[in-house]
Design an enzyme around this catalytic site. Structure first.
Site, PDB file in Angstrom:
ATOM      1  N   CYS A 143      14.105  92.225 -11.070  1.00  0.00           N
ATOM      2  CA  CYS A 143      12.671  92.212 -11.331  1.00  0.00           C
ATOM      3  C   CYS A 143      12.006  93.566 -11.096  1.00  0.00           C
ATOM      4  O   CYS A 143      10.832  93.741 -11.427  1.00  0.00           O
ATOM      5  CB  CYS A 143      11.997  91.139 -10.473  1.00  0.00           C
ATOM      6  SG  CYS A 143      12.386  89.455 -11.019  1.00  0.00           S
ATOM      7  N   HIS A 172      19.799  82.485 -27.344  1.00  0.00           N
ATOM      8  CA  HIS A 172      19.753  83.567 -28.326  1.00  0.00           C
ATOM      9  C   HIS A 172      20.416  84.802 -27.734  1.00  0.00           C
ATOM     10  O   HIS A 172      20.275  85.079 -26.542  1.00  0.00           O
ATOM     11  CB  HIS A 172      18.292  83.877 -28.699  1.00  0.00           C
ATOM     12  CG  HIS A 172      18.151  84.870 -29.807  1.00  0.00           C
ATOM     13  ND1 HIS A 172      18.597  84.625 -31.078  1.00  0.00           N
ATOM     14  CD2 HIS A 172      17.615  86.123 -29.825  1.00  0.00           C
ATOM     15  CE1 HIS A 172      18.328  85.670 -31.852  1.00  0.00           C
ATOM     16  NE2 HIS A 172      17.746  86.598 -31.098  1.00  0.00           N
ATOM     17  N   SER A 173      21.136  85.556 -28.565  1.00  0.00           N
ATOM     18  CA  SER A 173      21.808  86.764 -28.104  1.00  0.00           C
ATOM     19  C   SER A 173      21.524  87.922 -29.050  1.00  0.00           C
ATOM     20  O   SER A 173      21.299  87.730 -30.249  1.00  0.00           O
ATOM     21  CB  SER A 173      23.321  86.530 -27.994  1.00  0.00           C
ATOM     22  OG  SER A 173      23.858  86.203 -29.265  1.00  0.00           O
TER      23      SER A 173
END
Length: 326
Positions: A13, A136-137
């Site tokens: 993060c 999704h890639s």
């Protein structure tokens, strides 16, 4: 072991866009149409969106992904999944289904490592009782992983960042110091099991306990640090957060990592962002950096008390500063 952290400019993060810049970007985005069903949107910068749907249920929607925070592909997947699920818990919800988000440099890193990342994410989601149904890639020069998560909650019992009230104690459910330990890991390769344990611990129990205690205000402490997330909660709720720096818990090794200079750029940007709104006169710059330390998959900051979570301050009537550290 392939050092995944060396393939990314930042880690976890701490690689977020600085909060001040982000707020400017989204300031004019309000959508269109009827907002009566939108319970939580962009206005207060809460942890997830909440929409009332048929059957009297609140649908919770969130997404979170980031660059490698540690070198272990499997553990990175676990951490990223726990972090994404945390946004649902921070709203008082239960995750139902998640979709993988994977960016991978397929010509640079073995695809088998990508499989380990996904396996780690699946294992944590399974532990949370959350389905993983595809995703999704993208072929990307820098590896990134996370999840888009959908959950449900009682619309009348949401945990929000704009419902904190003066006279309420502030509690924190995980120790700080994840950011400086991850920065040390990235620089030296040293491993810190206590940081991995903290980052892979789900916030499910803390969220459940908060709801049982009648708490209505919460947020999870992630990339903007304790000070940043306390500021956002206090600002949204029209109160001042007073933090007792001596009561804040830290992971073993955090202070020594700070003393040796393992501070991320994200942490320094956090401190720059909140400094104009915060009274830091009672603490040193080093202590302020620890309180602004960019966490990955941190704990919940609660306006109230639950068993096992130390009280680290209180909320008072809004004064000159939105946050005061003592």
């Amino acid at each position: 072991m392939t050092r995944l952290t060396q393939y990314a400019h930042g880690g976890g993060c701490a690689c977020k866009i600085p909060p001040g810049e982000l707020e400017q970007i989204v300031s004019g985005l309000h959508g269109s149409g009827n907002h009566s069903e939108l319970l939580v949107g962009l206005d207060t910068g809460d942890d997830a969106a909440a929409v009332r749907v048929a059957g009297g249920v609140a649908l919770i929607a969130t997404t979170d992904f980031f660059t490698p925070v540690i070198d272990s592909a499997y553990d990175w997947g676990r951490i990223a999944a726990a972090n994404a699920l945390s946004d649902v818990y921070a709203m008082g919800g239960i995750p139902v289904v998640a979709l993988n988000l994977l960016c991978w440099p397929r010509d640079t890193l073995p695809m088998e490592l990508a499989g380990e990342v996904l396996r780690g994410g699946l294992d944590v989601a399974t532990k949370a009782g959350c389905h993983v149904a595809g995703g999704h890639s993208v072929d990307d020069p820098e590896p990134k992983y996370g999840m888009a998560v959908t959950g449900t909650a009682d619309p009348d019992r949401l945990l929000r960042n704009d419902s904190a009230e003066s006279g309420t104690p502030l509690s924190l459910t995980k120790p700080l110091g994840i950011g400086v330990l991850n920065s040390r890991h990235k620089a030296t390769g040293e491993t810190f099991p206590q940081a991995v344990d903290a980052m892979t611990t789900l916030n499910l129990d803390a969220s459940t306990a908060a709801l049982a205690a009648g708490i209505t205000a919460a947020t999870d402490v992630t990339g903007f640090g304790l000070l940043g997330h306390a500021y956002k909660m206090a600002r949204a709720s029209g109160v001042t957060a007073v933090i007792d720096s001596r009561a804040v818990p830290y992971l073993d090794g955090a202070r020594s990592a700070l003393a040796e200079g393992f501070v991320s750029g994200g942490t320094r940007r956090n401190l720059d962002w909140i400094r104009p709104h915060t009274d830091l006169s009672a603490i040193t710059e080093s202590e302020a950096l620890l309180l602004a330390d960019a966490q990955t998959s941190g704990g919940l900051l609660l306006a109230g008390t639950i068993p096992g979570a130390p009280v680290i301050g209180e909320l008072v009537a809004r004064g000159e500063h939105t946050v005061i550290v003592r």
